[in-house]
Design a protein around this motif. Structure first.
Motif, PDB file in Angstrom:
ATOM      1  N   GLY A  76       0.509  -1.313  -0.010  1.00  0.00           N
ATOM      2  CA  GLY A  76      -0.169  -0.129   0.062  1.00  0.00           C
ATOM      3  C   GLY A  76       0.887   1.362  -0.029  1.00  0.00           C
ATOM      4  N   LEU A  77       2.181   1.251   0.001  1.00  0.00           N
ATOM      5  CA  LEU A  77       3.018   2.428  -0.104  1.00  0.00           C
ATOM      6  C   LEU A  77       3.063   3.217  -1.341  1.00  0.00           C
ATOM      7  CD1 LEU A  77       4.069   0.451   2.348  1.00  0.00           C
ATOM      8  CD2 LEU A  77       6.050   1.832   2.344  1.00  0.00           C
ATOM      9  N   ARG A  78       3.215   4.315  -1.387  1.00  0.00           N
ATOM     10  CA  ARG A  78       3.738   5.077  -2.647  1.00  0.00           C
ATOM     11  C   ARG A  78       5.040   4.858  -2.557  1.00  0.00           C
ATOM     12  NH1 ARG A  78       0.105  10.540  -2.665  1.00  0.00           N
ATOM     13  NH2 ARG A  78      -1.643  10.020  -1.397  1.00  0.00           N
ATOM     14  N   VAL A  79       5.700   4.974  -4.276  1.00  0.00           N
ATOM     15  CA  VAL A  79       6.939   4.572  -4.315  1.00  0.00           C
ATOM     16  C   VAL A  79       7.748   5.521  -5.163  1.00  0.00           C
ATOM     17  CG1 VAL A  79       8.154   2.867  -5.488  1.00  0.00           C
ATOM     18  CG2 VAL A  79       6.161   2.094  -4.441  1.00  0.00           C
ATOM     19  N   VAL A  80       8.885   5.771  -4.552  1.00  0.00           N
ATOM     20  CA  VAL A  80       9.914   6.393  -5.640  1.00  0.00           C
ATOM     21  C   VAL A  80      10.981   5.522  -6.286  1.00  0.00           C
ATOM     22  CG1 VAL A  80      11.936   7.920  -5.651  1.00  0.00           C
ATOM     23  CG2 VAL A  80       9.757   8.464  -4.132  1.00  0.00           C
ATOM     24  N   GLY A  81      10.885   5.163  -7.341  1.00  0.00           N
ATOM     25  CA  GLY A  81      11.818   4.081  -8.078  1.00  0.00           C
ATOM     26  C   GLY A  81      13.132   4.974  -8.435  1.00  0.00           C
ATOM     27  N   VAL A  82      14.242   4.306  -8.200  1.00  0.00           N
ATOM     28  CA  VAL A  82      15.597   4.972  -8.706  1.00  0.00           C
ATOM     29  C   VAL A  82      16.284   3.854  -9.495  1.00  0.00           C
ATOM     30  CG1 VAL A  82      16.313   4.164  -6.374  1.00  0.00           C
ATOM     31  CG2 VAL A  82      17.538   6.088  -7.472  1.00  0.00           C
ATOM     32  N   GLY A  83      16.992   4.424 -10.091  1.00  0.00           N
ATOM     33  CA  GLY A  83      17.749   3.750 -11.020  1.00  0.00           C
ATOM     34  C   GLY A  83      17.609   3.609 -12.826  1.00  0.00           C
ATOM     35  N   PRO A  84      18.349   3.123 -13.420  1.00  0.00           N
ATOM     36  CA  PRO A  84      18.039   2.976 -14.763  1.00  0.00           C
ATOM     37  C   PRO A  84      16.457   2.537 -14.875  1.00  0.00           C
ATOM     38  CG  PRO A  84      20.018   1.686 -14.389  1.00  0.00           C
ATOM     39  CD  PRO A  84      19.332   2.015 -12.894  1.00  0.00           C
ATOM     40  N   ARG A  85      15.736   3.477 -15.807  1.00  0.00           N
ATOM     41  CA  ARG A  85      14.283   3.181 -15.778  1.00  0.00           C
ATOM     42  C   ARG A  85      13.911   1.698 -16.554  1.00  0.00           C
ATOM     43  NH1 ARG A  85      10.490   7.011 -15.421  1.00  0.00           N
ATOM     44  NH2 ARG A  85       8.512   6.434 -16.218  1.00  0.00           N
ATOM     45  N   PRO A  86      13.138   1.015 -15.864  1.00  0.00           N
ATOM     46  CA  PRO A  86      12.656  -0.573 -16.558  1.00  0.00           C
ATOM     47  C   PRO A  86      11.715  -0.465 -17.516  1.00  0.00           C
ATOM     48  CG  PRO A  86      11.481   0.019 -14.599  1.00  0.00           C
ATOM     49  CD  PRO A  86      12.381   1.162 -14.716  1.00  0.00           C
ATOM     50  N   ALA A  87      11.357  -1.372 -18.022  1.00  0.00           N
ATOM     51  CA  ALA A  87      10.225  -1.430 -18.906  1.00  0.00           C
ATOM     52  C   ALA A  87       9.082  -0.833 -18.276  1.00  0.00           C
ATOM     53  CB  ALA A  87       9.750  -3.021 -19.124  1.00  0.00           C
ATOM     54  N   PRO A  88       8.053  -0.043 -19.482  1.00  0.00           N
ATOM     55  CA  PRO A  88       7.061   0.520 -19.050  1.00  0.00           C
ATOM     56  C   PRO A  88       6.032   0.111 -17.840  1.00  0.00           C
ATOM     57  CG  PRO A  88       7.485   0.888 -21.284  1.00  0.00           C
ATOM     58  CD  PRO A  88       8.393  -0.408 -20.911  1.00  0.00           C
ATOM     59  N   GLU A  89       5.876  -1.146 -17.954  1.00  0.00           N
ATOM     60  CA  GLU A  89       5.014  -1.775 -17.100  1.00  0.00           C
ATOM     61  C   GLU A  89       5.581  -2.035 -15.702  1.00  0.00           C
ATOM     62  OE1 GLU A  89       6.765  -5.482 -19.332  1.00  0.00           O
ATOM     63  OE2 GLU A  89       6.010  -3.395 -19.720  1.00  0.00           O
ATOM     64  N   ASP A  90       6.806  -2.017 -15.604  1.00  0.00           N
ATOM     65  CA  ASP A  90       7.512  -2.107 -14.425  1.00  0.00           C
ATOM     66  C   ASP A  90       7.573  -0.557 -13.800  1.00  0.00           C
ATOM     67  OD1 ASP A  90       7.541  -4.754 -14.017  1.00  0.00           O
ATOM     68  OD2 ASP A  90       9.510  -4.815 -15.057  1.00  0.00           O
ATOM     69  N   ALA A  91       8.098   0.167 -14.686  1.00  0.00           N
ATOM     70  CA  ALA A  91       8.222   1.602 -14.296  1.00  0.00           C
ATOM     71  C   ALA A  91       6.745   2.389 -13.737  1.00  0.00           C
ATOM     72  CB  ALA A  91       8.969   2.582 -15.573  1.00  0.00           C
ATOM     73  N   ALA A  92       5.708   1.937 -14.137  1.00  0.00           N
ATOM     74  CA  ALA A  92       4.419   2.251 -13.621  1.00  0.00           C
ATOM     75  C   ALA A  92       4.226   2.069 -12.219  1.00  0.00           C
ATOM     76  CB  ALA A  92       3.202   1.400 -14.589  1.00  0.00           C
ATOM     77  N   LEU A  93       5.030   0.821 -11.650  1.00  0.00           N
ATOM     78  CA  LEU A  93       4.865   0.780 -10.305  1.00  0.00           C
ATOM     79  C   LEU A  93       5.147   1.997  -9.361  1.00  0.00           C
ATOM     80  CD1 LEU A  93       6.375  -2.765 -10.219  1.00  0.00           C
ATOM     81  CD2 LEU A  93       4.204  -2.388  -9.918  1.00  0.00           C
ATOM     82  N   ALA A  94       5.945   2.900  -9.992  1.00  0.00           N
ATOM     83  CA  ALA A  94       6.351   3.958  -9.203  1.00  0.00           C
ATOM     84  C   ALA A  94       5.560   5.154  -9.292  1.00  0.00           C
ATOM     85  CB  ALA A  94       8.105   4.216  -9.455  1.00  0.00           C
ATOM     86  N   ASP A  95       5.304   5.981  -8.284  1.00  0.00           N
ATOM     87  CA  ASP A  95       4.678   7.386  -8.485  1.00  0.00           C
ATOM     88  C   ASP A  95       5.739   8.263  -8.931  1.00  0.00           C
ATOM     89  OD1 ASP A  95       2.336   7.144  -6.594  1.00  0.00           O
ATOM     90  OD2 ASP A  95       3.686   5.833  -5.786  1.00  0.00           O
ATOM     91  N   LEU A  96       7.133   8.199  -8.922  1.00  0.00           N
ATOM     92  CA  LEU A  96       7.839   8.838  -9.374  1.00  0.00           C
ATOM     93  C   LEU A  96       9.309   8.048  -9.548  1.00  0.00           C
ATOM     94  CD1 LEU A  96       9.239  11.852  -9.981  1.00  0.00           C
ATOM     95  CD2 LEU A  96       9.910  12.007  -7.681  1.00  0.00           C
ATOM     96  N   TRP A  97       9.716   8.142 -10.741  1.00  0.00           N
ATOM     97  CA  TRP A  97      10.995   7.629 -11.249  1.00  0.00           C
ATOM     98  C   TRP A  97      12.117   8.464 -11.594  1.00  0.00           C
ATOM     99  CZ3 TRP A  97      11.265   2.331 -11.148  1.00  0.00           C
ATOM    100  CH2 TRP A  97      12.316   1.659 -11.504  1.00  0.00           C
ATOM    101  N   VAL A  98      13.208   8.263 -10.761  1.00  0.00           N
ATOM    102  CA  VAL A  98      14.460   9.205 -10.851  1.00  0.00           C
ATOM    103  C   VAL A  98      15.700   8.309 -11.021  1.00  0.00           C
ATOM    104  CG1 VAL A  98      13.412  10.813  -9.264  1.00  0.00           C
ATOM    105  CG2 VAL A  98      14.914   8.990  -8.288  1.00  0.00           C
ATOM    106  N   ALA A  99      16.504   8.878 -11.800  1.00  0.00           N
ATOM    107  CA  ALA A  99      17.835   8.220 -12.114  1.00  0.00           C
ATOM    108  C   ALA A  99      18.637   7.989 -10.709  1.00  0.00           C
ATOM    109  CB  ALA A  99      18.689   8.945 -13.223  1.00  0.00           C
ATOM    110  N   SER A 100      18.675   8.956  -9.845  1.00  0.00           N
ATOM    111  CA  SER A 100      19.477   8.927  -8.784  1.00  0.00           C
ATOM    112  C   SER A 100      18.822   9.709  -7.554  1.00  0.00           C
ATOM    113  CB  SER A 100      20.859   9.506  -8.929  1.00  0.00           C
ATOM    114  OG  SER A 100      20.946  10.731  -9.418  1.00  0.00           O
TER     115      SER A 100
END
Length: 269
Positions: free
Chosen positions: A188-212
């Motif tokens: 149930g948590l909101r998510v910041v994803g960090v690192g190389p951006r994955p495939a779109p369906e995986d990147a959609a898991l994050a509320d915000l995606w950042v390289a670092s």
């Protein structure tokens, strides 16, 4: 439902849970080297496909995967222990934080209590954090055990939020692996994803995606959050105002000697 592409500017987390390896500690390079060293000992060289499959796995699952890769499933336990020992030695030799980790931790610590949720053994996580002087910022370290399943199960994130005293929906996860993001979302948590951006369906898991973690948008959002002290003061002021209003309302109903009540300015009874 499509997840929003950025963190809500009007939302402030009441707890923040960080992954450790690859998120706070630049340890993925150590895991890659450790896997390569162990595999070479069995006459095998890892390729890119193996590296992708191994990323974010619990170290025991990684040991099983390595044993299958070299065609020696009976050696899974031995390879797992070799992997862990080699990783510890590499981290001890060269502990490094990821870019922006130290600054983001210090900023968010003023906003909400922090915890770590990791698939690694607790002593490894503790050692890694102490090596870079980050352990003191985290109230809890949650790792898999007999009742807490590893990522991608939601258990580590759910337990971390519980220990920090908030439901998952009021907490933020900071993660670098797809398995970890799946775990955080399931909790149930909101998510910041960090690192190389994955495939779109995986990147959609994050509320915000950042390289670092030193990403300007992420840091600006974190720095703009009210601190826990500010929120406490606001809540205290609102509570005091509410109590005062209640006292005034009660007081208004008490007749004054020789005069009207506040509710009846004409003095009629």
């Amino acid at each position: 439902m499509t997840r929003p592409p950025t963190l809500d500017p009007d939302w402030t987390p009441e707890a923040v849970v960080f992954d450790c390896d690859g998120t706070l500690i630049d340890s993925e390079q150590h895991w890659q080297r450790a896997r390569a060293i162990v595999l070479r000992g069995f006459g095998h060289a890892p390729d890119e496909e193996f590296a992708e499959r191994a990323k974010g796995l619990h170290y025991r699952d990684c040991g099983v995967l390595m044993a299958e890769l070299v065609g020696a499933p009976d050696h899974a336990q031995d390879m797992t222990q070799q992997l862990l020992n080699t990783f510890r030695a590499l981290v001890a030799r060269e502990p490094v934080t990821t870019r922006g980790a130290r600054e983001l931790v210090r900023t968010l610590e003023r906003v909400a209590p922090l915890a770590v949720a990791s698939n690694c053994p607790e002593d490894v996580v503790r050692f890694s954090l102490e090596s870079v002087n980050l352990r003191r910022h985290f109230r809890h370290i949650v790792v898999p055990d007999d009742r807490i399943r590893p990522k991608p199960h939601p258990d580590t994130y759910a337990e971390a939020a519980r220990r920090l005293g908030v439901p998952g929906g009021r907490a933020l996860a900071v993660e670098d692996s797809v398995n970890g993001m799946k775990a955080a979302v399931a909790a149930g948590l909101r998510v910041v994803g960090v690192g190389p951006r994955p495939a779109p369906e995986d990147a959609a898991l994050a509320d915000l995606w950042v390289a670092s973690l030193d990403d300007p948008a992420l840091m600006a959002w974190a720095e703009s959050r009210p601190t826990s002290a500010d929120r406490s003061d606001t809540a205290h002021t609102a509570g005091a105002a509410g109590a005062s209003d209640s006292a005034d309302a009660a007081d208004a109903k008490v007749p004054r000697p020789g005069g009207p009540t506040r509710q009846d300015p004409a003095g009629a009874s």
